[in-house]
Enzyme design. Structure first.
Site, PDB file in Angstrom:
ATOM      1  N   HIS A  59       0.845  -1.207   0.000  1.00  0.00           N
ATOM      2  CA  HIS A  59       0.000   0.000   0.000  1.00  0.00           C
ATOM      3  C   HIS A  59       0.874   1.250   0.000  1.00  0.00           C
ATOM      4  CE1 HIS A  59      -4.055   1.739   1.527  1.00  0.00           C
ATOM      5  NE2 HIS A  59      -3.351   2.691   0.950  1.00  0.00           N
TER       6      HIS A  59
ATOM      7  N   HIS B  83       1.460   5.131  -1.946  1.00  0.00           N
ATOM      8  CA  HIS B  83       1.001   6.171  -2.876  1.00  0.00           C
ATOM      9  C   HIS B  83       2.235   6.857  -3.449  1.00  0.00           C
ATOM     10  CE1 HIS B  83      -3.254   5.867  -1.677  1.00  0.00           C
ATOM     11  NE2 HIS B  83      -2.788   5.638  -0.465  1.00  0.00           N
TER      12      HIS B  83
ATOM     13  N   ARG C 195       2.024   8.883  -6.206  1.00  0.00           N
ATOM     14  CA  ARG C 195       1.552  10.206  -6.670  1.00  0.00           C
ATOM     15  C   ARG C 195       1.822  10.518  -8.136  1.00  0.00           C
ATOM     16  NH1 ARG C 195      -1.829  10.166  -2.815  1.00  0.00           N
ATOM     17  NH2 ARG C 195      -1.166  10.917  -0.776  1.00  0.00           N
TER      18      ARG C 195
ATOM     19  N   ASP D 153      -8.684   2.733  -3.346  1.00  0.00           N
ATOM     20  CA  ASP D 153      -8.212   3.326  -2.090  1.00  0.00           C
ATOM     21  C   ASP D 153      -8.237   4.850  -2.099  1.00  0.00           C
ATOM     22  OD1 ASP D 153      -7.039   3.106   0.576  1.00  0.00           O
ATOM     23  OD2 ASP D 153      -5.403   4.193  -0.364  1.00  0.00           O
TER      24      ASP D 153
ATOM     25  N   HIS E  79     -10.733  -0.102   0.855  1.00  0.00           N
ATOM     26  CA  HIS E  79     -10.609   0.990   1.837  1.00  0.00           C
ATOM     27  C   HIS E  79     -11.971   1.034   2.533  1.00  0.00           C
ATOM     28  CE1 HIS E  79      -9.673   5.355   2.946  1.00  0.00           C
ATOM     29  NE2 HIS E  79     -10.979   5.266   3.161  1.00  0.00           N
TER      30      HIS E  79
ATOM     31  N   HIS F  77      -5.440  -1.012   5.551  1.00  0.00           N
ATOM     32  CA  HIS F  77      -5.263  -0.245   6.797  1.00  0.00           C
ATOM     33  C   HIS F  77      -6.359  -0.444   7.842  1.00  0.00           C
ATOM     34  CE1 HIS F  77      -7.834   2.309   4.386  1.00  0.00           C
ATOM     35  NE2 HIS F  77      -6.838   2.822   3.688  1.00  0.00           N
TER      36      HIS F  77
ATOM     37  N   ASN G 126      -6.226   8.916   7.108  1.00  0.00           N
ATOM     38  CA  ASN G 126      -7.482   8.217   6.898  1.00  0.00           C
ATOM     39  C   ASN G 126      -7.208   6.734   6.610  1.00  0.00           C
ATOM     40  OD1 ASN G 126     -10.184   7.766   6.573  1.00  0.00           O
ATOM     41  ND2 ASN G 126     -10.264   8.476   4.473  1.00  0.00           N
TER      42      ASN G 126
ATOM     43  N   ASP H 245       0.828   2.506   3.747  1.00  0.00           N
ATOM     44  CA  ASP H 245      -0.063   3.604   3.326  1.00  0.00           C
ATOM     45  C   ASP H 245       0.739   4.907   3.219  1.00  0.00           C
ATOM     46  OD1 ASP H 245      -2.231   5.010   2.467  1.00  0.00           O
ATOM     47  OD2 ASP H 245      -3.348   4.926   4.354  1.00  0.00           O
TER      48      ASP H 245
ATOM     49  N   PRO I 198      -5.430  14.120   4.262  1.00  0.00           N
ATOM     50  CA  PRO I 198      -5.042  13.067   5.191  1.00  0.00           C
ATOM     51  C   PRO I 198      -3.883  12.238   4.635  1.00  0.00           C
ATOM     52  CG  PRO I 198      -6.989  12.370   3.969  1.00  0.00           C
ATOM     53  CD  PRO I 198      -6.635  13.765   3.479  1.00  0.00           C
TER      54      PRO I 198
HETATM   55 ZN   LIG Z   1      -7.080   4.099   2.164  1.00  0.00          ZN
END
Ligand SMILES: [Zn+2]
Lengths: 312, 431
Positions: free
Chosen positions: B56, B58, B60, B150, B177, B230, B276, B303, B321
């Site tokens: 997990h 990100h 971007r 997600d 999610h 998560h 989050n 995350d 978040p």
């Molecule tokens: Zn999430």
């Protein structure tokens, strides 16, 4: 003295009492011919308002001017992160201007805490989101003390939309510190989770206004926005008023000496009936007048005044 | 291809040995290996783990290259001991087509610092209305197996059922999610005593638990795999435990921050603590740690959510978040003691929760193998005795939104090898 006033929790009993005593000194000014004190001459107080609240802004402005401070009104309504200047950039501007105190009203809870990290001057929270409004709690306490002669041992019922009320949070904190007993009353949907333990020990919760009224010394009615019913907090304005509104029959259940307060602006016919708002028990007009004295005391003490005697 | 002799290493914390890496695999193991022709790395008692795998992340890119790129996120991952990361689909454009997932996959290959496995969106534009072309993403060069919206929950139960069923054709998995959106409108932090005190709209635990309960029942009904992103509450742990006991094919992840931090941190109103799902209570933290040790929660996933400064240096309610986490994940897990036994890190269990199990769930065949002869040489070397104070300015991530600034954490990644080549040496990225 504390540097900022962000929360009712910033005030211990001694400090809160000093503010109330100083406010009483300030109030004597109102009867004089010359209503100004030279105390804050040369100091700059900025009113930074991200929400329309004419009554609160005028109250702070009058307070600062009566202390001879330079007042700058900075209306930032409509600005947001996406358009316009960020709070941080505004803070840097105010810092460069040499603001000695910034009075901030903001729709986001905690914005005054953020601001306090970014400027050297004092920050006064004039209402942040659904968090707190500590000077309102001070003026409420001042009003109760003026009317009833004391705060310790009073039973104060705070009635209505506690969930969204910054007034309620600050009042619970301050009144508990000053020895009053608080009962929060409203429909369960408008009572925040864990409220009995979140703010102060000994806070009571009731869903039954009629059961609370006979033992209350003070009933503080909170503004309830009609829009809340669209979000199913309650079925209708009529049902709300019937269950939690303070009308004349309910007012008669109060003890002889009990007073009725409202932070304003009122929804007459919703949380409070006109005949209650206009009755001798009502302190609503006094609250406004007391607001100026209390805010004078707060600005005076935060900006370096020494105590009640120095005001003379 | 060059070869590396790692001398004096403790594989999973066991006895000292040497590892010879050649042609992308672990060629030989054993004490006193012949170093000739190999570049020697003195491990001097460091712990060797299979390269960590993050399910997990990100990254971007495309869309918010000011916050992170595939390259900078890959570097952060390597420095955190990772050799593979699964890149979440909430980019701009959304990774909901074969074209976008292939782009991310290619950027990962070009960066060459970790294996970047794209995750595909479940629904077009993450809008939760109709399925994205899941089969096309699965058949693409990126070979997508995990699908997730997600950032958003696939809240529509019928759509979630269809997604769970549809991906069975290519052994896919839906990573949910879990957030019932009607229960979290305007939510800013965990709903409880602290949110009441701070006047911030609450994100109730039930909003997560209701979706997980529904999804394990759906997965059971259609015989599919579901993965819980998560997981953050004690109640969610109970639901997953019961589902697993019934044989439901559910897996779950927990983030390092949910294992360490609590909602009390919101009292600063510093949005670096806004995430989050939100930070929960100390009781939740305790339950999550126990569930991770027990295996009810299968894996740790970061995350990792980089954000530009202006998205965090503002009012709490206006902040985005998320927290960066790749470079601190192992240290945070070590600091919690969740995967300790008799007061010492249980390296075998750490390898299971942070490498083998996530590699299995994601279907990453080259990852999650203990360093042994013939295994792909994806591994990391940890100094468990080291301690460091987290300095946001030193992070390789393009963003600085770490909640651990100024915190002293145990453990340090000294070296990471990807397919037999170092990506990190002496605690520094090789490129
Ligand atoms: Zn999430």
């Amino acid at each position: 003295m504390i540097k900022h006033l962000l929360s009712g929790a910033d005030l211990d009993a001694e400090t809160a009492t000093l503010i109330l005593d100083t406010a009483a000194e300030m109030a004597t000014l109102a009867g004089r011919e010359v209503k100004k004190l030279p105390t804050l001459r040369g100091r700059t107080v900025v009113n930074l308002f991200y929400e329309d609240s004419t009554r609160t802004r005028i109250s702070f402005e009058a307070a600062a001017k009566r202390l001879s401070a330079d007042v700058i009104n900075f209306s930032a309504k409509g600005s947001s992160v996406s358009k316009g200047e960020s709070l941080k950039d505004t803070a840097l501007t105010l810092q460069a201007m040499g603001a000695d105190a910034v009075v901030i009203r903001h729709p986001a809870s905690g914005a005054p805490h953020r601001l306090a990290n970014w400027i050297d001057g004092s920050v006064v929270n004039a209402g942040d989101g659904t968090h707190e409004h500590p000077t309102q709690a001070l003026l409420d306490a001042y009003t109760m003390r003026s009317r009833l002669g004391r705060l310790a041992g009073l039973h104060v019922a705070v009635v209505g939309d506690v969930l969204h009320s910054r007034v309620a949070r600050s009042n619970v904190l301050l009144l508990s510190t000053l020895g009053a007993k608080v009962t929060l009353v409203g429909p369960p949907t408008l009572i925040p989770v864990d409220i009995a333990t979140a703010l102060a020990p000994g806070v009571q919760v009731s869903y039954d206004l009629d059961a609370v009224l006979p033992t209350a010394d003070v009933v503080m009615m909170l503004r309830v926005q009609r829009e809340r019913m669209a979000d199913s907090y309650f079925p209708s304005a009529r049902e709300y008023a019937r269950r939690y509104g303070l009308d004349a029959p309910r007012m008669r259940r109060l003890a002889e000496h009990a007073i009725v307060m409202h932070p304003g602006p009122m929804n007459r016919g919703m949380e409070i009936a006109a005949e209650v708002a206009d009755s001798p028990r009502s302190t609503i007009v006094e609250q406004v007048a007391n607001g100026v004295s209390v805010r004078m005391a707060v600005l005076y003490l935060l900006l370096g005044g020494r105590g009640a005697g120095a005001a003379q | 291809m060059s070869s590396y002799l790692i001398r004096g290493v403790r594989v999973l914390g066991r006895e000292w040995t040497d590892l010879l890496l050649r042609d992308g695999v672990v060629a030989e193991t054993g004490p006193g290996l012949d170093p000739s022709g190999a570049q020697v790395i003195e491990a001097d008692g460091l712990v060797a783990l299979p390269g960590l795998v993050d399910l997990h992340t990100h990254l971007r890119e495309p869309g918010r290259e000011d916050a992170e790129t595939v390259e900078t996120g890959s570097r952060a991952a390597a420095l955190g001991g990772y050799t593979a990361v699964c890149a979440m689909a909430n980019t701009s454009p959304v990774a909901d087509t074969a074209g976008v997932v292939e782009q991310v996959w290619r950027l990962g290959r070009e960066a060459g610092l970790v294996d970047v496995q794209p995750i595909g969106a479940v629904t077009v534009g993450l809008a939760g209305e109709r399925l994205a072309e899941l089969g096309a993403m699965a058949a693409s060069a990126a070979a997508v197996r995990i699908f997730s919206d997600d950032g958003f929950c696939v809240a529509d139960p019928r759509l979630m059922r269809r997604a769970l069923e549809y991906v069975k054709a290519f052994d896919g998995i839906i990573a949910q999610h879990a957030e019932e959106p009607r229960l979290t409108e305007g939510a800013q932090m965990h709903e409880g005593e602290v949110s009441t005190r701070l006047g911030l709209t609450g994100w109730p635990a039930v909003a997560e638990e209701a979706i997980i309960a529904r999804d394990v029942l759906l997965a059971e009904h259609v015989g599919s795999r579901v993965h819980v992103c998560h997981l953050s509450t004690a109640g969610s742990v109970d639901i997953v435990r019961q589902a697993k006991a019934r044989g439901v094919r559910v897996t779950a992840e927990v983030t390092p921050h949910h294992l360490l931090l609590t909602d009390e941190l919101a009292a600063s109103y510093d949005p670096v603590f806004k995430v989050n799902p939100p930070l929960r209570t100390a009781a939740d933290v305790t339950a999550l740690r126990a569930a991770l040790a027990e295996g009810v929660i299968d894996i740790v996933a970061t995350d990792h959510a980089p954000h530009a400064v202006e998205d965090k240096e503002c009012e709490w309610a206006y902040a985005r978040p998320g927290m960066v986490g790749l470079e601190t994940a192992l240290s945070v897990v070590l600091s919690t003691g969740a995967l300790h036994r008799d007061g010492e890190p249980d390296w075998d269990l750490i390898a299971e929760r942070m490498s083998r199990a996530p590699a299995r769930i994601a279907g990453l065949a080259a990852h999650g193998h203990d360093p042994a002869p013939g295994a792909p040489a994806n591994l990391t070397l940890v100094d468990p005795a080291a301690r460091r104070v987290v300095d946001p300015g030193e992070l390789a991530s393009r963003s600085r939104n770490t909640p651990y600034a100024g915190t002293e954490l145990p453990g340090r990644i000294v070296a990471t090898f990807l397919h037999g080549r170092p990506t990190v040496l002496d605690g520094k990225a090789v490129k």
